[in-house]
Design an enzyme around this catalytic site. Sequence first.
Site, PDB file in Angstrom:
ATOM      1  N   ALA A 194       0.809  -1.218   0.000  1.00 26.74           N
ATOM      2  CA  ALA A 194       0.000   0.000   0.000  1.00 26.74           C
ATOM      3  C   ALA A 194       0.839   1.263   0.000  1.00 26.74           C
ATOM      4  CB  ALA A 194      -0.931   0.001   1.212  1.00 26.74           C
ATOM      5  N   ASN A 195       2.145   1.136  -0.165  1.00 28.22           N
ATOM      6  CA  ASN A 195       3.013   2.307  -0.124  1.00 28.22           C
ATOM      7  C   ASN A 195       3.097   3.049  -1.452  1.00 28.22           C
ATOM      8  OD1 ASN A 195       4.713  -0.351  -0.230  1.00 28.22           O
ATOM      9  ND2 ASN A 195       5.798   1.126  -1.522  1.00 28.22           N
ATOM     10  N   GLY A 242       1.285   3.271  -5.875  1.00 25.66           N
ATOM     11  CA  GLY A 242       0.525   2.721  -6.987  1.00 25.66           C
ATOM     12  C   GLY A 242      -0.870   2.238  -6.654  1.00 25.66           C
ATOM     13  N   ILE A 243      -1.180   1.039  -7.180  1.00 20.36           N
ATOM     14  CA  ILE A 243      -2.513   0.447  -7.022  1.00 20.36           C
ATOM     15  C   ILE A 243      -2.838   0.244  -5.552  1.00 20.36           C
ATOM     16  CG2 ILE A 243      -3.985  -1.520  -7.602  1.00 20.36           C
ATOM     17  CD1 ILE A 243      -3.152   0.235  -9.995  1.00 20.36           C
ATOM     18  N   GLY A 244      -1.868  -0.202  -4.768  1.00 23.60           N
ATOM     19  CA  GLY A 244      -2.112  -0.451  -3.351  1.00 23.60           C
ATOM     20  C   GLY A 244      -2.458   0.811  -2.591  1.00 23.60           C
ATOM     21  N   SER A 263      -2.527 -10.154 -13.275  1.00 21.05           N
ATOM     22  CA  SER A 263      -2.038  -9.282 -14.338  1.00 21.05           C
ATOM     23  C   SER A 263      -2.413  -9.851 -15.695  1.00 21.05           C
ATOM     24  CB  SER A 263      -0.514  -9.165 -14.236  1.00 21.05           C
ATOM     25  OG  SER A 263       0.065  -8.612 -15.395  1.00 21.05           O
ATOM     26  N   TYR A 281       7.684 -13.824 -14.283  1.00 18.46           N
ATOM     27  CA  TYR A 281       6.607 -12.930 -13.851  1.00 18.46           C
ATOM     28  C   TYR A 281       5.251 -13.525 -14.220  1.00 18.46           C
ATOM     29  CZ  TYR A 281       3.554  -8.851 -13.571  1.00 18.46           C
ATOM     30  OH  TYR A 281       2.518  -7.996 -13.260  1.00 18.46           O
TER      31      TYR A 281
END
Length: 315
Positions: free
Chosen positions: A22-23, A25-27, A150, A175
């Site tokens: 959560a630090n 982007g999306i989070g 993704s 990935y």
Amino acid sequence: MTSWTALDIPRLDGTSAVVTGANSGIGAATALYLARAGARTVLACRSVERGAYILERVRAVAPGADVRLVRLDLADLTSVREAAERIGGEVDGHLDLLVNNAGVMALPLRHTADGFEMQFGTNHLGHFALTGHLGGLLGAGPSRVVTVSSLGHRLGRIELGDLNSERGYDKWRAYGRSKLANLLFTAELDRRARAAARPLTAVAAHPGLSATELGQAGPRMAGHTWAARLERASRLYTQPASAGALPVLRAATDPSVTGGEYYGPGRLAETRGAPAPAARSSRARDMVTALALWEASVELTGVDPDPAAWAAQVS
């Protein structure tokens, strides 16, 4: 339904949520929306400094929001276990929502603290173990687990005899494997929850092509500053993280969502647009492989997030 937007997020007062990564982007966008809707929101971040910055940003945008910060390094199973213990103290014994969002992408060959290939170990095994450690909290009542995959899952193939890429490493195939594993984990978690008649909704989502920091780590690790600059330039063609978070938020909060569903942007081959049901590759629908991957993941992590056992974990 008509186009789903952030305005469709219901009030979440009295609920608790954990968002990994959560630090940024999306989070970060997901955590902000959840906190603004009234959920007690735990930011589970590898970098405490960056997490603290986002925590203050959320509080500035949503005054009165109940936001907490816990350090979590998904590339270290000891950190995963310790973070789960701290989360228990932050959510008062019950967890309504777990968003397995954090991830790494296209790194040069690296290994986790436990010796796993970094992308598979972080993106899949770390979240697999975290979900298991939080089972008692999730099992305390109706709950939802959202795992972020993704478009790259289509590049992946699960080779059960070589999950750590010891026979050869390609950063994009690795990935893709980790993101395919996210979808297979969701499918098997949903199957087990249904079989055990547990009130758990296991769903997945992907952000399409979104402007985040995800693509920066690989070029920086490899010492390719030119590639990092190119990746930043490519953001001109992507949607903002706030838009990329919408499929995750729909999967997390839409009351009509049912277990096993998968959401992504609904336009331009799922690269952008309002959230809508997303397509999976045929490999992502292979339940025989999903079961085999689950069993292999239990052996590798020593943790089994089977909802059938969650009732016994509830204190």
